[in-house]
Each structure stands twice: as structure tokens, then as C-alpha cells.
Motif scaffolding. Structure first.
Motif, mmCIF file in Angstrom:
data_model
loop_
_atom_site.group_PDB
_atom_site.id
_atom_site.type_symbol
_atom_site.label_atom_id
_atom_site.label_comp_id
_atom_site.label_asym_id
_atom_site.label_seq_id
_atom_site.Cartn_x
_atom_site.Cartn_y
_atom_site.Cartn_z
ATOM 1 N N TRP A 14 0.884 -0.780 -0.403
ATOM 2 C CA TRP A 14 0.218 0.010 -0.261
ATOM 3 C C TRP A 14 0.718 1.422 -0.213
ATOM 4 C CZ3 TRP A 14 -4.705 -0.675 -0.942
ATOM 5 C CH2 TRP A 14 -5.675 -1.480 -1.252
ATOM 6 N N VAL A 15 2.321 1.000 0.839
ATOM 7 C CA VAL A 15 3.052 2.142 0.677
ATOM 8 C C VAL A 15 3.903 2.440 -0.793
ATOM 9 C CG1 VAL A 15 5.399 3.551 1.540
ATOM 10 C CG2 VAL A 15 3.835 2.304 2.942
ATOM 11 N N GLY A 18 1.353 3.791 -3.214
ATOM 12 C CA GLY A 18 0.356 5.610 -2.472
ATOM 13 C C GLY A 18 1.630 5.823 -2.889
ATOM 14 N N ALA A 21 1.652 6.321 -6.952
ATOM 15 C CA ALA A 21 0.744 7.257 -7.378
ATOM 16 C C ALA A 21 1.045 9.060 -7.477
ATOM 17 C CB ALA A 21 -0.790 7.311 -6.602
ATOM 18 N N VAL A 22 1.664 9.393 -6.190
ATOM 19 C CA VAL A 22 2.372 10.887 -5.706
ATOM 20 C C VAL A 22 3.194 10.840 -6.943
ATOM 21 C CG1 VAL A 22 3.627 11.221 -4.255
ATOM 22 C CG2 VAL A 22 1.951 9.879 -3.517
ATOM 23 N N PHE A 26 -0.952 10.918 -9.597
ATOM 24 C CA PHE A 26 -1.896 10.550 -9.669
ATOM 25 C C PHE A 26 -2.860 10.691 -10.640
ATOM 26 C CE2 PHE A 26 -1.434 12.715 -4.765
ATOM 27 C CZ PHE A 26 -2.061 11.779 -4.636
ATOM 28 N N ALA A 71 9.398 8.991 -3.712
ATOM 29 C CA ALA A 71 8.164 8.376 -4.735
ATOM 30 C C ALA A 71 8.738 8.456 -5.751
ATOM 31 C CB ALA A 71 7.141 9.822 -4.065
#
Length: 162
Positions: A14-15, A18, A21-22, A26, A71
């Protein structure tokens, strides 16, 4: 003694999802044509929301800068590319840095957007030096240098035109 330490936070799917996505703004970084321009466009509503100055803008800029390198690292690892086009968090950070101290307006937004894209695409001076290096820090840093150059050029144009 001798036990291998595992960073469970970085191994969490999940991290990782995420962070990816960042990194892609997005999804803006997955735009088939000019993903960097699409990523820069993502920064415009953030600039509007923060108005370019004050505590809100500085906290937003700090948050983006804090997450930008991890990210970018995650997206680089997932794609296997040293500088994937899908990473646009660096464009978002650079544009927000360029907009620091400039109140939101349509004309400032258009001019600063164009200036930032020119400095980001053509990579003058320190941005070119940073772009030649490898790693997630440099992927983000070259756009921050482009943001500084765009912000200075904007202020110079304002000074010249009165």
C-alpha cells in the motif's frame, strides 16, 4: 546480534502503491503525450489553493518536497528506468517552488507556467548539471533548479516591464 533488519514500511504494497501514485501526480505522468507538462498543470490548482505565499504554501511545498524523492525512487524501481517520464512529482515541486512568493492570477500563472516549461525542457546551467547525474535526488533536483530559474526570470520580467 547479526539479525537482518527489515524495513516493513518500505515493503508494504500500500505504501509502494501510494508512493507511485504521488510520483505520477495521481496519473498525470501516465499521459501519453508530454507527461511533464501534464504534471506541471497539476501544480496550478495547488498554487491557486495556497496563493503562492504564507504558511499554507510553505507547508504544501515542504510536504511535496518531503515525499518527492521517495516517490521518485519507488517509480524508478518499478519501471526500471533511471529517469522515467511518468515521474512528475518533480515538475509539481519545481512549479510550486517557482510560484513561491507570487500571488495567484491568470496572467502570472500563464507566464510562470511557460517559463517553467522552457527551463525544464531546455535545462540551462545547474539544471543541466543535475540532470546528468543519476538517482532519485537528481531527478527531483533538476526540476527544482528549473523552478528557481523560472521564478527568477518571472521576477526579472516583472521588474523590466514595471
Amino acid at each position: 546480534m547479526g539479525a537482518v533488519q527489515v524495513n516493513r514500511f518500505r515493503e508494504n504494497r500500500w505504501v509502494r502503491g501510494g508512493l507511485r501514485a504521488v510520483a505520477t501526480g495521481f496519473g498525470a505522468g501516465r499521459f501519453p503525450v508530454a507527461p511533464g507538462t501534464a504534471g506541471t498543470l497539476v501544480a496550478l490548482p495547488l498554487w491557486y489553493w495556497s496563493d503562492g505565499w504564507g504558511v499554507r504554501h510553505l507547508l504544501l511545498l515542504c510536504a511535496v518536497l518531503l515525499v518527492a524523492v521517495p516517490a521518485a525512487r519507488e517509480e524508478m524501481a518499478a519501471t526500471g528506468s533511471p529517469d522515467p517520464g511518468s515521474v512528475v512529482i518533480d515538475e509539481i515541486a519545481g512549479m510550486l517552488l517557482a510560484a513561491t512568493g507570487i500571488p495567484w492570477g491568470v496572467r502570472p500563472a500563464l507566464l510562470l507556467f511557460l517559463l517553467f516549461r522552457v527551463f525544464d525542457v531546455f535545462k540551462f546551467g545547474p539544471a543541466a548539471w543535475l540532470d546528468a547525474r543519476r538517482g532519485p535526488v537528481y531527478v527531483v533536483a533538476d526540476d527544482l533548479a528549473a523552478g528557481v530559474c523560472a521564478g527568477l526570470a518571472y521576477r526579472g520580467i516583472l521588474w523590466l516591464t514595471g
